[in-house]
Design an enzyme around this catalytic site. Structure first.
Site, PDB file in Angstrom:
ATOM      1  N   GLY A   4      24.762 107.118  74.749  1.00  0.00           N
ATOM      2  CA  GLY A   4      25.343 107.729  73.567  1.00  0.00           C
ATOM      3  C   GLY A   4      24.253 108.197  72.612  1.00  0.00           C
ATOM      4  CE  LYS A   8      18.202 104.429  74.911  1.00  0.00           C
ATOM      5  NZ  LYS A   8      19.090 103.408  75.507  1.00  0.00           N
ATOM      6  CG  ASP A  61      19.445  97.310  76.979  1.00  0.00           C
ATOM      7  OD1 ASP A  61      20.184  97.858  76.137  1.00  0.00           O
ATOM      8  OD2 ASP A  61      19.005  96.160  76.829  1.00  0.00           O
ATOM      9  CG  PHE A 138      15.646 107.343  68.400  1.00  0.00           C
ATOM     10  CD1 PHE A 138      14.823 107.973  69.318  1.00  0.00           C
ATOM     11  CD2 PHE A 138      16.227 106.126  68.770  1.00  0.00           C
ATOM     12  CE1 PHE A 138      14.574 107.423  70.563  1.00  0.00           C
ATOM     13  CE2 PHE A 138      15.989 105.563  70.026  1.00  0.00           C
ATOM     14  CZ  PHE A 138      15.162 106.216  70.918  1.00  0.00           C
ATOM     15  CE1 TYR A 140      14.552  97.741  64.218  1.00  0.00           C
ATOM     16  CE2 TYR A 140      15.452  98.527  66.307  1.00  0.00           C
ATOM     17  CZ  TYR A 140      15.520  97.687  65.211  1.00  0.00           C
ATOM     18  OH  TYR A 140      16.557  96.791  65.108  1.00  0.00           O
ATOM     19  CG  ASP A 141      10.615 106.176  67.218  1.00  0.00           C
ATOM     20  OD1 ASP A 141      10.246 105.221  67.911  1.00  0.00           O
ATOM     21  OD2 ASP A 141      11.181 107.183  67.696  1.00  0.00           O
ATOM     22  CE  LYS A 162       9.587 106.994  70.976  1.00  0.00           C
ATOM     23  NZ  LYS A 162      10.971 106.974  70.507  1.00  0.00           N
ATOM     24  CG  HIS A 167       9.678 101.648  74.992  1.00  0.00           C
ATOM     25  ND1 HIS A 167       9.236 102.563  74.068  1.00  0.00           N
ATOM     26  CD2 HIS A 167      10.996 101.460  74.721  1.00  0.00           C
ATOM     27  CE1 HIS A 167      10.241 102.904  73.269  1.00  0.00           C
ATOM     28  NE2 HIS A 167      11.315 102.255  73.654  1.00  0.00           N
TER      29      HIS A 167
END
Ligand code: ITT
Length: 186
Positions: A4, A8, A61, A138, A140-141, A162, A167
């Site tokens: 959603g 990402k 996730d 977006f 915690y960036d 990025k 990760h």
């Protein structure tokens, strides 16, 4: 990719494009279990999504693990962002000398309903900044400074930059290397 989160998805699409792998976003309902580790959550979600939608698909996730807070928010990252937000996290970190943190991503690939998903992980080490900086990205960036960077937060970097450190980039490159080997003859 079943998610959603448009940001990402756009990050993931850019990374996979380097491998000539095209990605589409499906924002569909799926079950998300509460578990301590992101691999388990991603694996379960991918299996469930494939049962509902068919495959092949990926689910990701991810979570932010802060050392000073014993790994919190970790699996609760989206809940914490929705409730206390970045300001709340910065408050919890006030005066902390150990500001180390890492993001972890688990990408689960499921080929078809009933198949066991394959999971690829990626980690990026960094520190939590003292204040929020940057408007890109977006989540915690704005408060995460990767150690391998030049002191800027992820929110001060372009998506491509990025992706080279993140990760998500690391997990997706592992996935893409495996996927392109598996599917090169199709
Ligand atoms: P889906 O589950 O629909 O894919 P989501 O945003 O809920 O989207 P996660 O559960 O994987 O995604 O992410 C947990 C939280 O961690 C969420 O609040 C994100 O904003 C945050 N997060 C994940 N990856 C991030 C990144 O690269 N930069 C900043 N925050 C991130």
């Amino acid at each position: 990719m079943v998610t959603g989160n448009r940001h990402k998805f756009l990050e993931a699409r850019l990374i996979l494009a380097e491998f000539q792998v095209d990605l589409l976003q499906v924002d569909a309902k799926r079950l998300e279990i509460q578990a301590e580790d992101v691999e388990e959550v991603a694996r379960f979600s991918a299996e469930d999504a494939a049962r509902r939608l068919g495959g092949p698909l990926i689910v990701e996730d991810a979570g932010l693990f802060i050392h000073h807070l014993g790994g919190f928010p970790g699996p609760y990252s989206s809940y914490v962002l929705r409730t206390i937000g970045l300001e709340g996290v910065l408050r919890l970190m006030k005066g902390a000398s150990d500001r180390r943190a890492h993001f972890k991503s688990a990408i689960a690939f499921c080929e078809a309903p009933g198949r066991t998903p394959r999971v690829f992980t990626g980690v990026v080490e960094g520190v939590i900044s003292k204040e929020r900086r940057g408007e890109k990205g977006f989540g915690y960036d704005p408060i995460f400074i990767p150690l391998e960077g030049d002191g800027r937060t992820f929110a001060e970097m372009e998506t491509e930059e990025k992706g080279r450190l993140s990760h998500r980039g690391r997990a997706l490159r592992k996935f893409a290397e495996w996927f392109t080997r598996m599917y090169e003859n199709i």
